[in-house]
Design a protein around this motif. Structure first.
Motif, PDB file in Angstrom:
ATOM      1  N   LYS A 153       0.856  -1.203   0.000  1.00  0.00           N
ATOM      2  CA  LYS A 153       0.000   0.000   0.000  1.00  0.00           C
ATOM      3  C   LYS A 153       0.882   1.240   0.000  1.00  0.00           C
ATOM      4  O   LYS A 153       1.350   1.692   1.037  1.00  0.00           O
ATOM      5  CB  LYS A 153      -0.926  -0.016   1.215  1.00  0.00           C
ATOM      6  CG  LYS A 153      -2.036   1.028   1.152  1.00  0.00           C
ATOM      7  CD  LYS A 153      -2.992   0.855   2.321  1.00  0.00           C
ATOM      8  CE  LYS A 153      -4.191   1.774   2.205  1.00  0.00           C
ATOM      9  NZ  LYS A 153      -5.118   1.594   3.349  1.00  0.00           N
ATOM     10  N   LEU A 154       1.097   1.774  -1.185  1.00  0.00           N
ATOM     11  CA  LEU A 154       2.018   2.889  -1.352  1.00  0.00           C
ATOM     12  C   LEU A 154       1.372   4.235  -1.054  1.00  0.00           C
ATOM     13  O   LEU A 154       2.053   5.205  -0.742  1.00  0.00           O
ATOM     14  CB  LEU A 154       2.570   2.880  -2.779  1.00  0.00           C
ATOM     15  CG  LEU A 154       3.706   3.831  -3.103  1.00  0.00           C
ATOM     16  CD1 LEU A 154       4.950   3.478  -2.290  1.00  0.00           C
ATOM     17  CD2 LEU A 154       4.028   3.772  -4.591  1.00  0.00           C
ATOM     18  N   MET A 155       0.052   4.310  -1.134  1.00  0.00           N
ATOM     19  CA  MET A 155      -0.623   5.595  -0.986  1.00  0.00           C
ATOM     20  C   MET A 155      -1.994   5.381  -0.359  1.00  0.00           C
ATOM     21  O   MET A 155      -2.678   4.392  -0.649  1.00  0.00           O
ATOM     22  CB  MET A 155      -0.757   6.259  -2.361  1.00  0.00           C
ATOM     23  CG  MET A 155      -1.257   7.685  -2.328  1.00  0.00           C
ATOM     24  SD  MET A 155      -1.355   8.372  -4.004  1.00  0.00           S
ATOM     25  CE  MET A 155       0.352   8.192  -4.520  1.00  0.00           C
ATOM     26  N   ASN A 156      -2.406   6.339   0.497  1.00  0.00           N
ATOM     27  CA  ASN A 156      -3.721   6.278   1.137  1.00  0.00           C
ATOM     28  C   ASN A 156      -4.180   7.704   1.412  1.00  0.00           C
ATOM     29  O   ASN A 156      -4.425   8.091   2.542  1.00  0.00           O
ATOM     30  CB  ASN A 156      -3.629   5.465   2.435  1.00  0.00           C
ATOM     31  CG  ASN A 156      -4.980   5.290   3.088  1.00  0.00           C
ATOM     32  OD1 ASN A 156      -5.991   5.133   2.414  1.00  0.00           O
ATOM     33  ND2 ASN A 156      -5.015   5.322   4.414  1.00  0.00           N
ATOM     34  N   SER A 157      -4.299   8.503   0.348  1.00  0.00           N
ATOM     35  CA  SER A 157      -4.468   9.942   0.512  1.00  0.00           C
ATOM     36  C   SER A 157      -5.744  10.449  -0.133  1.00  0.00           C
ATOM     37  O   SER A 157      -6.439   9.732  -0.867  1.00  0.00           O
ATOM     38  CB  SER A 157      -3.263  10.668  -0.085  1.00  0.00           C
ATOM     39  OG  SER A 157      -3.144  10.368  -1.457  1.00  0.00           O
ATOM     40  N   THR A 158      -6.038  11.727   0.120  1.00  0.00           N
ATOM     41  CA  THR A 158      -7.134  12.439  -0.530  1.00  0.00           C
ATOM     42  C   THR A 158      -6.564  13.693  -1.180  1.00  0.00           C
ATOM     43  O   THR A 158      -5.372  14.000  -1.041  1.00  0.00           O
ATOM     44  CB  THR A 158      -8.216  12.834   0.488  1.00  0.00           C
ATOM     45  OG1 THR A 158      -7.682  13.822   1.381  1.00  0.00           O
ATOM     46  CG2 THR A 158      -8.675  11.625   1.301  1.00  0.00           C
TER      47      THR A 158
END
Length: 212
Positions: A153-158
């Motif tokens: 999971k490289l990214m978990n953004s808004t």
């Protein structure tokens, strides 16, 4: 101090807030000779956060190890290791949490070595880095690295974190990195997995559209 001609001696001590770091030794500018030793019993990652210019948050864990620095300023030789101990952090632009970093980085006459250096994401999937960054002067670098990951999971953004690219990004990767700073060579594959929901914004050349 400079109690001896052409020799600068230093003793640098960092304590408090869980830190215990000592750097001692000297430098002779007449013959361009370094003689330094760093004993790092504990360097809290929280202490380093202030130097990261708000690029990271939620740091945890600490660094430890011993380093010997010799040679000259133009081509220092660094030998020893720096070990990560339960290190974790959040990369703010990605809103991604990385944790369970417990491996050492080795410093040799040939450069920097990674031996199964692993990073876990927020769901305990691992990314692994192996190989070496070759250098004789810490100015010019050559690469011999292997990067592997499975459903990482490289990214978990808004868009609030980064309005150019955001979302959830899961990847499998199998990359070999070679070449040097002037011409790095990256061979292999990156697979974007099905549970990804990722947005990359292509900026418009029309300022009014970009603003809207």
């Amino acid at each position: 101090n400079t109690r001896r001609e052409d020799t600068y001696n230093a003793l640098i001590i960092l304590t408090e807030n869980g830190n215990d770091v000592r750097v001692f030794g000297g430098y002779n500018p007449k013959i361009d000779a370094l003689r330094l030793q760093a004993n790092i019993k504990s360097l809290q990652l929280l202490t380093l956060q202030g130097f990261a210019n708000q690029t990271i948050s939620n740091p945890s864990g600490y660094l430890s190890g011993d380093l010997k620095i010799s040679g000259g300023l133009a081509a220092p030789k660094i030998n020893g290791e720096v070990k990560f101990n339960e290190v974790g952090l959040t990369v703010n632009a990605l809103n991604a949490t990385f944790k369970n970093i417990n491996q050492p980085i080795l410093f040799t006459d040939e450069g920097i070595r990674f031996n199964q250096f692993q990073i876990a994401d927020s769901e305990n999937n691992k990314l692994s880095l192996n190989g070496r960054i070759l250098t004789s002067n810490y100015s010019d670098f050559k690469f011999n690295l292997r990067l592997r990951a499975n459903d990482f999971k490289l990214m978990n953004s808004t868009a609030k974190d980064n309005d150019l690219f955001y979302g959830k990004l899961y990847i499998d990767t199998n990359l070999n990195i070679s070449g040097d700073m002037n011409l790095p060579v990256v061979d292999g594959s990156i697979k974007v997995n099905e549970n990804t929901d990722f947005t990359f914004v292509l900026p418009s050349t029309d300022p009014s559209i970009a603003d809207r």
